[in-house]
Design an enzyme around this catalytic site. Structure first.
Site, PDB file in Angstrom:
ATOM      1  N   THR A  67      30.544  83.284  72.569  1.00 50.37           N
ATOM      2  CA  THR A  67      29.912  83.349  71.241  1.00 50.37           C
ATOM      3  C   THR A  67      29.479  84.777  70.912  1.00 50.37           C
ATOM      4  OG1 THR A  67      29.031  81.180  71.773  1.00 50.37           O
ATOM      5  CG2 THR A  67      28.110  82.248  69.852  1.00 50.37           C
TER       6      THR A  67
ATOM      7  N   ALA B 198      26.413 106.847  65.312  1.00 52.25           N
ATOM      8  CA  ALA B 198      26.546 107.281  66.707  1.00 52.25           C
ATOM      9  C   ALA B 198      27.053 108.709  66.847  1.00 52.25           C
ATOM     10  CB  ALA B 198      27.503 106.336  67.442  1.00 52.25           C
TER      11      ALA B 198
ATOM     12  N   VAL C  28      15.925  89.922  74.840  1.00 48.07           N
ATOM     13  CA  VAL C  28      14.663  89.295  74.403  1.00 48.07           C
ATOM     14  C   VAL C  28      14.625  89.198  72.885  1.00 48.07           C
ATOM     15  CG1 VAL C  28      12.148  89.404  74.474  1.00 48.07           C
ATOM     16  CG2 VAL C  28      13.468  90.290  76.400  1.00 48.07           C
TER      17      VAL C  28
ATOM     18  N   GLU D  17      21.125  77.622  75.892  1.00 44.53           N
ATOM     19  CA  GLU D  17      21.734  78.185  77.098  1.00 44.53           C
ATOM     20  C   GLU D  17      22.829  77.246  77.604  1.00 44.53           C
ATOM     21  OE1 GLU D  17      20.697  81.339  78.458  1.00 44.53           O
ATOM     22  OE2 GLU D  17      20.022  81.163  76.416  1.00 44.53           O
TER      23      GLU D  17
ATOM     24  N   LYS E 231      12.195  86.052  79.484  1.00 44.21           N
ATOM     25  CA  LYS E 231      11.940  87.045  78.435  1.00 44.21           C
ATOM     26  C   LYS E 231      10.515  87.578  78.520  1.00 44.21           C
ATOM     27  CE  LYS E 231      15.330  84.795  75.417  1.00 44.21           C
ATOM     28  NZ  LYS E 231      15.501  83.686  74.464  1.00 44.21           N
TER      29      LYS E 231
HETATM   30  N1  HSE Z   1      18.946  80.009  74.359  1.00 44.89           N
HETATM   31  C1  HSE Z   1      18.287  81.163  73.862  1.00 44.89           C
HETATM   32  C2  HSE Z   1      17.312  80.743  72.769  1.00 44.89           C
HETATM   33  C3  HSE Z   1      19.323  82.135  73.324  1.00 44.89           C
HETATM   34  O1  HSE Z   1      17.423  79.610  72.270  1.00 44.89           O
HETATM   35  O2  HSE Z   1      16.436  81.505  72.431  1.00 44.89           O
HETATM   36  C4  HSE Z   1      18.777  83.488  72.966  1.00 44.89           C
HETATM   37  O3  HSE Z   1      18.237  84.143  74.074  1.00 44.89           O
END
Ligand code: HSE
Length: 438
Positions: free
Chosen positions: A13, A33, A132, A190, A205
């Site tokens: 993705t 850049a 994060v 995830e 995170k």
């Molecule tokens: N699975 C994570 C979320 C993806 O839902 O925040 C982004 O880090």
């Protein structure tokens, strides 16, 4: 000037979106850049799936080690996720003197100390903005934008999937599992969605954010972690009646005695901006001594927002290669020799206010017993709500809000209340955070 050449690990993705952002925004990116940036080599498990339309000219392999060993590649983009083989690939890329950009929060949270030490020894960058809060540039903010400040605390909605689930439960009364399936279909969750709903992803995170905020080593194992699986629609409704929203928060706070790092469902007054961050959106509220509170809000998951952060990192590294061969900003915001060990508090030593829900006999004296135990435990009650028993029922539900108290004291009080013959079933507790300036 020669283009900066990238090797892409993973065309899922985020990988596919990164390739398309680099292609579609190529002119703007080169302007920022100072030189062209192009992917020259990519790896994906199922090679037959090829590259996204418009990127078919990129050489494709099934073996990711071909990428990290390719002498033509300047920057390796790691978008495979997970611990292995990501760790080995990243360390090998560093060993081969390549810069690395990664979106892999699990990798950074668990192996970041090792990876950053290796990168520093080799004089290469490891950039991880996308690890994060998706597209929100919170890493750059903490490392650079707020570097004049003493960070006092931060609190974030840092898992988009969890926030999406809680929002749909509240607004539409939808079932937990049903919303989780939709989050998976939308590419938010995830590979193993337990990481989202059990708080592990948010804990990864949070430990990264805490390191950047306080100049401490990454220590994922010290994060107190609770997910959202125990939150019922009932709790969402009662919290609403009391003027609160339930959000899954990651909180890092510097106290006199040590650092708090905790991830758990939290009641937040509904008037706070962060209480109104809904759906897949993330937000991080930072309390800094000079700036005061500031809130950073944006899409926390999804292909394009994450690719936005990945490409920003690529541009940063490209600038470094072009104009400055040194690491301009230390990996954890503080210089490596300034990383200090501060004790991390166990949850029993953390003080919060509480929301309690319990089922009791609907007879005189019950409330007196409960409030006596609260008083003996130094717990001050902020509000009490008693629901009328359903017709004919002998039991009623009591909801309480307390003022701040140390968790170990609340544990003892809950234990004593639970032993009363008039109290039935478990006592449900949710911590309350006002997230004000105190
Ligand atoms: N699975 C994570 C979320 C993806 O839902 O925040 C982004 O880090």
């Amino acid at each position: 000037m020669k283009p900066v050449k990238l090797g892409l690990l993973g065309v899922g993705t985020v990988g596919a979106s990164t390739a398309l952002v680099l292609k579609n925004n190529a002119i703007e990116i080169a302007r920022r850049a100072g030189r062209d940036i192009e992917i020259i080599h990519a790896s994906r498990k199922t090679i037959a799936n090829g590259m996204p339309a418009g990127c078919e000219n990129i050489k494709l392999t099934a073996d990711p080690f071909d990428i990290v060993d390719d002498p033509e590649v300047d920057i390796v983009i790691e978008l495979i996720g997970g611990y292995d083989p990501a760790r080995e690939l990243v360390l090998r890329a560093i060993e081969n003197s390549k810069h690395v950009v990664t979106a892999n929060k699990a990798l950074i949270a668990i192996h970041g100390n090792e990876i950053f030490a290796a990168a520093q020894a080799k004089g290469v960058n490891v950039a991880f903005e996308a690890a994060v809060a998706g597209g929100i540039p919170i890493i750059k903010l903490l490392r650079e934008g707020l570097s004049a400040n003493h960070i006092e605390w931060l609190a974030g909605i840092i898992n988009g999937t969890g926030n999406f689930i809680l929002t749909e439960m509240r607004d539409k009364g939808r079932d937990f599992d049903d919303v989780l399936k939709e989050a998976q279909a939308l590419g938010y969750a995830e590979a193993d969605p337990r990481f989202d709903v059990e708080g592990i992803d948010a804990a990864h995170k949070l430990c990264i954010l805490a390191s950047l905020a306080f100049g401490i080593p990454l220590q994922f194992e010290a994060v107190y972690t609770e997910g959202i699986t125990q939150i019922s629609t009932e709790d969402v409704v009662y919290a609403g009646q009391l003027g609160y929203r339930i959000k899954h928060l990651g909180i890092a706070r510097r106290t006199e005695n040590g650092i708090e790092m905790r991830v758990h469902p939290t009641l937040i007054p509904e008037k706070r901006l962060i209480a109104n961050v809904d759906g897949v959106m993330n937000a991080v509220l930072v309390m800094a001594d000079k700036l005061g509170p500031s809130l950073y809000y944006g899409a926390g998951a999804g292909a394009d927002p994450t690719a936005s952060a990945v490409v920003a990192d690529i541009i940063d590294v490209a600038r470094t290669i072009t104009t400055d061969p040194q690491n301009r900003v230390p990996h954890l915001a503080f210089q490596a020799d300034q990383i200090v060990d501060i004790p991390v508090l166990p949850i029993s030593e953390v003080s919060t206010a509480y929301y309690l829900r319990m089922r009791v006999d609907d007879i005189p004296g019950v409330m007196a017993d409960i409030t006596r135990i609260m008083g003996e435990s130094d717990i001050s009650i902020e509000a009490i709500l008693q629901k009328e028993p359903e017709s004919g029922a002998a039991q009623a539900t009591i909801i309480m809000l307390t003022q701040k108290i140390r968790e170990s004291k609340m544990d003892l009080a809950i234990d004593a209340i639970g032993k009363l013959a008039t109290v039935h079933g478990s006592i449900h507790r949710i911590r309350v955070e006002s997230l004000g300036e105190d």
